[in-house]
Write an enzyme that holds these catalytic residues in place. Sequence first.
Site, short mmCIF file in Angstrom:
data_model
loop_
_atom_site.label_atom_id
_atom_site.label_comp_id
_atom_site.label_asym_id
_atom_site.label_seq_id
_atom_site.Cartn_x
_atom_site.Cartn_y
_atom_site.Cartn_z
N HIS A 1 -8.37 -83.92 64.73
CA HIS A 1 -8.62 -82.72 65.33
C HIS A 1 -9.81 -82.66 65.30
O HIS A 1 -10.40 -81.65 66.31
CB HIS A 1 -8.24 -81.62 63.72
CG HIS A 1 -6.89 -81.83 63.23
ND1 HIS A 1 -5.41 -81.21 64.87
CD2 HIS A 1 -6.34 -82.11 62.26
CE1 HIS A 1 -4.73 -81.10 64.35
NE2 HIS A 1 -4.79 -81.58 62.49
N ASP B 1 1.78 -87.74 64.88
CA ASP B 1 0.97 -86.80 64.06
C ASP B 1 1.86 -85.05 63.80
O ASP B 1 2.42 -84.94 64.60
CB ASP B 1 0.22 -85.96 63.65
CG ASP B 1 -0.62 -85.22 62.36
OD1 ASP B 1 -1.28 -86.02 61.09
OD2 ASP B 1 -0.33 -84.06 61.87
N1 Q9C Z 1 -3.41 -75.04 53.71
C1 Q9C Z 1 -3.94 -83.49 59.49
O1 Q9C Z 1 -2.65 -83.71 59.17
N2 Q9C Z 1 -3.90 -76.39 58.07
N3 Q9C Z 1 -4.72 -82.15 59.34
C2 Q9C Z 1 -2.95 -76.09 56.42
C3 Q9C Z 1 -2.33 -75.65 54.16
C4 Q9C Z 1 -4.11 -77.44 58.69
C5 Q9C Z 1 -3.58 -81.08 59.28
C6 Q9C Z 1 -3.29 -75.23 55.72
C7 Q9C Z 1 -3.84 -78.63 58.71
C8 Q9C Z 1 -3.92 -79.66 59.45
C9 Q9C Z 1 -4.37 -84.53 60.02
ZN ZN Z 2 -1.37 -83.33 60.50
#
Ligand code: Q9C
Ligand code: ZN
Length: 345
Positions: free
Chosen positions: A162, A198
């Site tokens: 990201h 992912d």
């Molecule tokens: N607290 C990767 O898998 N939102 N990033 C999470 C739950 C962000 C995930 C909501 C998710 C990012 C590298």
């Molecule tokens: Zn992810």
Amino acid sequence: MITFFSDRHALHAPAFEFFRGERVPCFETPARAGFVRSQLLARGHALREPEADSRGVLALVHSARYLAFLERAWADWVALDPGNAARQPFPSVWPVRTLRSDVEPDNFVARLGLYSMDNGSPLSAGTWEAAKAGADAAVSAARCLGAGERAVFCATRPPGHHAGADFMGGYCFLNNAAVAAQAVREQGCARVAVLDVDYHHGNGTQSIFYDRPDVLFVSLHGDPRTEYPFYLGHADETGIGAGAGFNLNLPLPAGSPVAAWFAALELACARIGRHRADALVVSLGLDTFAGDPISAFALQADDFSRLGQALARLGLPTVFVLEGGYAAAELGVNAVNVIEGFEQD
Ligand code: Q9C
Ligand code: ZN
């Protein structure tokens, strides 16, 4: 398979993130890497410390001012108030449309917002060191391919896909997959493919290579209409300028069955085959697992072996870079299943 692992990952250990307006314990924890490490060792895979210094490649992937900010961020935060050593900084203001992002403010939280896409990328004292160790692993892996290795696994955290050229986001700070792809280019490979499996779209990687024909980006992910990162990852994003035609997004609805996921993987592999790539970088997120706490695909442990086998059939020198995956104990099993599936084929 050569596997890079550094204990420096554990220097990135924030306690909290935000979820629905509340501070909750981080999903992206040092324990994740611990589970991958112990499963690798239990199944007879040796670990190597990354030996390369990624600084030169980082400067080709990220902006100089973002790298300077990230390296100094914790020191600047604590310089505001010694008590901040026990507090986590979070951005609270962002330069959205009509606001200027060319002038870097002096205020720390304003700079943190300038260099963040969300408030979901918590920093801790050792974030830079841990992220840098991941980028060092990515460059080390690319050099192994240059030396004729078939495949290398970077068992790193925090994740990277990201993170864009000049921003952090989604638990990511330095884009390890982009660093690996760029480092593979420096090794003399003319064409590289990045495949991102992912659950979440790899917005950072896409944006870094969006105008480039030498690095094809292909991603399989939850539809951004409902899934993070929301603002990128649609099927009509195909690249721009010289990069037109070198970006392929295959969004799937949240809740899609395993068969639909593997059908999309087949399309992804066919596109990579047509690129006539010299090497492949896999953004290996394991949050497609049915038991993942923040995602909504349905892969089971043996589906990860099948994924490894399918990737091996591309017949390309391959760097695997660990991304997301938050069902901590199963993360180790699923990661090593991909690696062993690849080796078996
Ligand atoms: N607290 C990767 O898998 N939102 N990033 C999470 C739950 C962000 C995930 C909501 C998710 C990012 C590298
Ligand atoms: Zn992810």
